[in-house]
Each structure stands twice: as C-alpha cells, then as structure tokens.
Design an enzyme around this catalytic site. Structure first.
Site, PDB file in Angstrom:
ATOM      1  N   LYS A 100       4.152 -14.995   3.829  1.00 48.37           N
ATOM      2  CA  LYS A 100       2.725 -14.838   4.410  1.00 48.37           C
ATOM      3  C   LYS A 100       2.028 -12.889   4.484  1.00 48.37           C
ATOM      4  O   LYS A 100       3.002 -12.354   4.038  1.00 48.37           O
ATOM      5  CB  LYS A 100       2.085 -15.084   5.728  1.00 48.37           C
ATOM      6  CG  LYS A 100       3.241 -14.233   7.033  1.00 48.37           C
ATOM      7  CD  LYS A 100       3.933 -15.410   8.504  1.00 48.37           C
ATOM      8  CE  LYS A 100       4.614 -14.274   8.912  1.00 48.37           C
ATOM      9  NZ  LYS A 100       4.955 -15.076  10.177  1.00 48.37           N
ATOM     10  N   TYR A 157      -9.108  17.627   7.411  1.00 52.62           N
ATOM     11  CA  TYR A 157      -9.992  16.994   8.719  1.00 52.62           C
ATOM     12  C   TYR A 157      -9.773  17.715   9.631  1.00 52.62           C
ATOM     13  O   TYR A 157      -8.416  18.048  10.197  1.00 52.62           O
ATOM     14  CB  TYR A 157     -10.064  15.845   8.607  1.00 52.62           C
ATOM     15  CG  TYR A 157     -11.537  14.907   7.401  1.00 52.62           C
ATOM     16  CD1 TYR A 157     -12.421  15.140   7.365  1.00 52.62           C
ATOM     17  CD2 TYR A 157     -10.443  14.448   6.720  1.00 52.62           C
ATOM     18  CE1 TYR A 157     -12.777  14.758   6.314  1.00 52.62           C
ATOM     19  CE2 TYR A 157     -11.218  13.669   5.805  1.00 52.62           C
ATOM     20  CZ  TYR A 157     -11.819  13.676   4.932  1.00 52.62           C
ATOM     21  OH  TYR A 157     -12.754  13.005   4.339  1.00 52.62           O
TER      22      TYR A 157
END
Ligand SMILES: *Cc1c(COP(=O)(O)O)cnc(C)c1O
Length: 690
Positions: free
Chosen positions: A355, A581
């Site tokens: 999965k 940033y």
C-alpha cells in the site's frame, strides 16, 4: 574532486569494443606488432573485466542473486545460440556430438564461449567462496595456473611429457583452458573481493602491470609458446588494478550502457559477417575487408547502430536520476522476502503489503520483483492501488485492506480484487450491489479501527448468509505488537487469543474461516506464525524498523531504499549574509552553501534543518540549514572537499563509508519510518539496482 559516475557500466562499452577489436584486428594491415599488442594484450583485459563485474555484484548480494543471475545468463545464452544457428548451419559445423560439448563448454560460436564460462565459473566461484576468501582465491589461482599451462604457456609446459599428456587429454574434452573452470572463477572471485585502493595507486599499478604483461606476451610470442593467447601471469594483476581504478570512481549505474554493451558483444560477430557480405556485394572489399582498420570501423559502426536501437526507443524519456530519486536495492528486497518467508515456515505464506506505493518504494516494481520470487499475495489500501497492480500484470491475491465504496463492486469483481469487509453494515451494502465479490472479513480484536467485533459470532453468521459475498478469509490486526511494554504484550496476547477463538467458533458454526491472517511485521517478529495462512509484512519487507523505540527484528533485514538528489548550485556567503526563506540561515563564517534539488514537496518535513537533518556528500556528513523550500534545500558544505553542481547528495542510504538510515531520519522528523517513507513524493525518480 572528480565527479563520480557509473564507471563500471561505462567501461563495459569500452570492453565490448576491445572484444570486437580482437575479432577484427584493426591494425593488422599496417603494423603487426601494434595489432598484437592491441588485440592480444590490451584487449585481453575486456572479458576478465566482465567476469569481475559479475563477481562484484554477486558478492554484494552475498551470492543470493546467484540463481537469478544464472537464469538470466542462461536465457541470454539460449537466445544467442538461436541467433547464431543460421551461421552454424551455413558453416555446416553442427555435428550432434560436437554440439553438446559446444553448448556446455566451448560455446556454439566463437565469442559465445563467454556464456558457458560465466555460468560454470559462477558455480565454481560460489563453491569456492564458501571456503572464505583466504582459501578460495589461492584455489582459484591454482586453477588459473593450470589453465595458463594449456594456453599461452603451452609451448613451454608441454616440454614436460607428463604435462603434455595431461593437457592433450584435457583438449579431447574442451577446446581451450580459457573456460568456466580454469579461467572464470579467479576473475569472479577477484571481483567479489572488491579491492579498492586510492586512484593514483591503482593507476600506477595498472600501468606497471600492463607493461609487465606486454613484456610477458611479446616474450611468449617470440618463443612461439602460445597455443592460445588469452591468459597471462600478469593478467589477473592488471585486472585487479583496473577494476580498483574504476570502482573508486563508480557511483550508481547506467542501464543504457549495460544493455548497449551486452548487445554489442552478442551481435558483433553477426555484423562481421554482414560487413563482409555487404562489402562483397558493393565491391567495397578493399576498403571494408582488406583494410583492417576500415573493417574494424565498419563492424564497430554497424554493431553500435544495431545495439543502440533499443536506446533510441528510450530517447526523450527523462532520466530517473536527473534531479532527486529513490534507489531500490532489489537484491535486498529479495533477501528480506526470503528471510521473512523462512521465519514464517512452510505453511504460512508471505502477503506483501505494498500500500501507499509500497511505502514510497514504488508498488509496481516492488510487486513485480516479489512476484518473480514466487510471492503470490499482496495487500493494498485502495481500489486504485489494486487495479494499478493488476494492470501491470500482478497475479494472485490482491487484498484491499481499506474502504472501497460498495458502488464500486463492479471494479472489484472485474479486476478479481479481494475486499476487506470493514463492518456488518458494509457487508450488507456490498452484497446488495448484486456482484459476486471476493472478500476477507476483518475482525476487530481490540484495535477498534476496522472490523466486525470478534466476539459477535452472530454478526459474522449473518454476514455468511449474504448472497453475493465470496468469503475467502478472515483476518485481524494487532495494534501494539511493536511495543515490548508488559501491558502491551499482554494486550497483544489477548488480541491473538480473541482471533483464535473467533476462528474456532466460526468453524464450529459451519462458517469456514478460510485463509486466516493476523500478523504484520512486528507480529511476525514476536508471535508464533504457524497457524495462519498468511502474514502481512509491510515495513519489514523494506528492511527497516519502524523506529528506535521498537524491538530489534530477530531476522537480519537489509534496507531497500536509498534517497538521493543532485546539487543544483553552490554559493559562497560572507559572514552575516543570510540564505533561504525567512532568511532562516545566517552565515557565521565564510560559508559555502550547496542547493540540493529536493524539498518538502518530495516528502521531507519543512523544519528538517532545525531537527538536525544532514545529507552525505562525497562520503561525508554535511548539515542541512535554513528552511526547506518546496523543491530545494540548503546544505552547509564549507567543511567538505569541493562540491559542485551535479554532485549527488544522499539523504537516506550509503555513500562511501558513511550511512544515514531511514530510522535515523524518521527519528529526526519525529515520526516512524512508515510515515516518512510512505510520504516520499511520486515526482521522485525511481532507479532499480538489480
Ligand atoms: C499497513 C498494514 C499492515 C502492514 O504493517 P507493517 O507493520 O508495515 O508490516 C498489515 N496489516 C494491515 C491491516 C495494515 O493496515
């Protein structure tokens, strides 16, 4: 520092060209000595190199990939035999008795000796490698010496009557001693040893030993001693230095170069025939046959063109390793699957949990690789994941562990997917769709997530009455199996007991439970496995523990995934300057910053630098600094040897002697590996190491 590249794969191309040179003698028309040196000395390094690469990779998988290697090589050999059959028929050299010997020992066409040699050689080398390196190398060396006596030293050795008798007896069975018994094992084992020295030392060693080998070859030639001229005393020495030199620069792989060189090797003798035929037809024999250099170039060009055809089809496809990528070690995956299956015993089968894109590893390649290893049951979380596997040819059981809306029962039936029944009402709604759907019933034994309460036998019986469900199994899930705390261990025991009781009561009530399964990775580690039909392994299959708090697996597992990214740019900052940033990084000293092309959109947490995150560059640790961007991160490389754009940074995995484990990184991110890995973005490339 010189940029590392897939040197081993790149040299394969050169080696294939050298083999073509052996068969076309490029310099013969102008300079006999030069041609002898090129084709009987230098080019003799080519095939030992191929053997060494094979040995190197076999040893890297601890010889676990040997069966796959033998199968693949045998298949390729089979195809090559068919390919050259027309030429055998034309030359009328297919006497049946000879043919068996040719297939098993000599090869059915002159260059095809390589295949039986590497097949037999790998088996012999494997046998010897069980004796530990100390004994195996001298023994392989001894075999090589015996081979040498039947090759370029034959003229000298056969002066001894008993030796002559021995070799002549041998040559009744095989045409040459350059084969899988006397020749290949030594080079396979030398490759397996993976010796690696500093590049300068290797280069010096290579040049010196090549000079010695040249002297040896010309001396033997002057004596007229050579029965054949493939083997020299100095050939193994030369080969080891060459391999060390390539290995010290090697990083990653280049599959295109691998495919190209393999095709080139197999096809060039056909191209020799075609060049000769073509030249005759066009009246260009002077240029392309009699002129040895013209002949070589024509053969190389034609072989190159034919061998490049498959690459042409790939043209324009972006490379998987251009920016940031996951690298899967398939040998490790096979190792883990086999180790887990051994732990499960003969009755309980591994169900591979793939999965979330196989926990970020890529569900299709992982499932395909496992299918090759005879895994026949897979578990996913969603309908789409199941369909994607079916579309790519995955057979056997595919169980959807999570929710699928009942109105999608048509897709479940069409793709033969098995759905987990997550509660009684769900079972009713699914059956009401009127499609016959395979299901496994989930039983809730205490996790209180999905499932019908295990103690509610009546609810189970009602579900068994539903008309359209094909109930093939019953399962449950443990919620604290990864904890060693006494109360958790007791809870796990309680869950296991509840599940066992349910299965017993179902059988008694005439409701066959079918295939039962309870254990996931940590259950496999801590509980007996024999009584269940399947065990659902996720994280263990990928070779990592969930986190540092979890118990150590009792079986040896190898990590499958490495995470790597390229350096995009490098900046120099003066003290006081800031980067990124929010100006989150401030240089305290003259600083060099590398911008690495991977960011939070690829699955890393935005505050990784603040959590102590690092990368490996040139085999050393370097800290991540500032704020992660969506697509980049910053690394302080002031203390490293020169870092340049295009260099490869490792976020998970090994680089040289250094290692960052997934567990380490997950710990820094404040999570478990399951989350970290399953978040790895699909825009990451995927590169399979076989
Ligand atoms: C994810 C999952 C697994 C696999 O768990 P691991 O701990 O990764 O082995 C097994 N069973 C169920 C029901 C799951 O949801």
């Amino acid at each position: 520092m010189k940029e590392r590249q897939a040197s081993l794969d790149h040299f394969r191309v050169a080696a294939a060209l050298l083999v073509a040179a052996i068969h076309t003698s490029p310099l013969a028309s102008f300079w006999a000595e030069g041609d002898f040196w090129l084709t009987r000395v230098l080019a003799r390094l080519a095939v030992p190199f191929f053997f060494m690469v094979s040995g190197y990779f076999l040893a890297k998988s601890q010889w676990k990939s040997l069966p796959r290697f033998l199968k693949k090589t045998a298949l390729l050999y089979g195809i090559s035999i068919l390919l050259y059959l027309p030429l055998n028929l034309y030359a009328n050299n297919v006497a049946p008795g000879e043919w068996v010997r040719a297939v098993l020992l000599d090869g059915t066409f002159y260059h095809l000796w390589y295949f039986p040699a590497v097949l037999l050689g790998a088996l012999v080398a494997f046998g010897l490698s069980r004796l530990r390196l100390r004994a195996s190398l001298p023994l392989a060396g001894l075999l090589y010496l015996v081979g040498l006596g039947g090759d370029s030293y034959y003229g000298l050795v056969s002066a001894l009557p008993w030796a002559k008798a021995m070799y002549d007896g041998l040559f009744h069975v095989v045409s040459y001693t350059r084969n899988g018994l006397f020749f290949a094992p030594l080079f396979l084992l030398l490759g397996a040893a993976g010796l690696r020295w500093r590049p300068r030392f290797s280069l010096a060693g290579l040049l010196l030993s090549l000079a010695a080998m040249s002297g040896e070859a010309f001396w033997l030639r002057s004596l007229g001693a050579q029965r054949h001229d493939s083997m020299y005393l100095f050939l193994p020495v030369c080969s080891v230095f060459l391999f060390s030199l390539l290995l010290s620069r090697n990083q990653g792989q280049d599959r295109a170069a691998r495919t190209f060189s393999m095709l080139f090797y197999v096809l060039h003798p056909w191209c020799i025939v075609l060049v000769r035929g073509g030249a005759k037809l066009l009246g260009l024999e002077g240029l392309f046959v009699e002129n040895s250099l013209g002949h070589f170039l024509a053969v190389a060009a034609l072989s190159g063109a034919v061998s490049a055809l498959p690459l042409l089809l790939q043209r324009g496809k972006p490379s998987q390793t251009g920016r940031a990528w996951r690298e899967l070690d398939l040998a490790a995956l096979h190792h883990n699957a086999a180790a887990l299956q051994r732990r499960l015993g003969p009755r309980c089968r591994l169900m591979a949990v793939v999965k979330a894109d196989a926990y970020g590893h890529g569900a299709v390649p992982v499932a395909k690789a496992l299918q090759r290893e005879k895994v026949r049951a897979f578990a996913v979380a969603t309908l789409e994941e199941g369909v994607a596997l079916r579309k790519r040819g995955i057979r056997g059981t595919i169980l959807i562990l999570g929710y699928t809306a009942p109105f999608q029962s048509g897709a479940l039936a069409r793709w033969r997917l098995t759905q987990a029944v997550v509660e009684e009402d769900y079972a009713r709604r699914l059956s009401a769709q009127g499609k016959r759907v395979r299901v496994h019933l989930a039983a809730d034994t205490g996790m209180h997530r999905l499932g019908i309460p295990a103690e509610d036998l009546e609810a189970f019986r009602r579900v068994y009455q539903l008309p359209h469900l094909k109930i093939e199994g019953v399962f449950s899930h443990l919620c604290a199996a990864d904890s060693a705390a006494p109360e958790d261990a007791a809870f796990t025991q309680h869950q296991a007991e509840a599940f066992r009781r349910l299965c017993r009561r179902l059988e008694e009530a005439g409701c066959p439970a079918g295939q039962t399964h309870l254990l996931a990775s940590y259950g496999i580690f801590s509980l007996p496995t024999g009584e269940y039909a399947f065990a659902r392994a996720g994280i263990a299959l990928y070779g990592v523990g969930s986190g540092s708090g979890c118990p150590q697996p009792p079986v040896e597992l190898w990590p499958v995934l490495s995470l790597r990214a390229r350096v995009a740019a490098v900046h120099s900052l003066a003290p006081g300057e800031t980067a990124g940033y929010g100006r989150a990084f401030r240089a305290e000293r003259p600083t060099r910053l590398a911008v690495v092309a991977i960011g939070y959109a690829d699955g890393l947490p935005r505050d990784l630098a603040q959590r102590g995150g690092q990368v490996l560059l040139h085999g050393r640790h370097a800290p991540i600094v500032g704020r992660l961007c969506m697509d980049q991160l910053l690394v302080d490389v002031t203390d490293l040897d020169e870092v340049r754009g295009g260099n490869i940074a490792t976020l998970i995995g090994r680089d040289g002697a250094s290692l960052i484990t997934a567990e380490e990184l997950a710990g820094q991110c404040g999570t478990i590996t399951n989350e970290l890995l399953s978040r790895l973005g699909r825009r990451l490339g995927l590169c399979l190491l076989e």
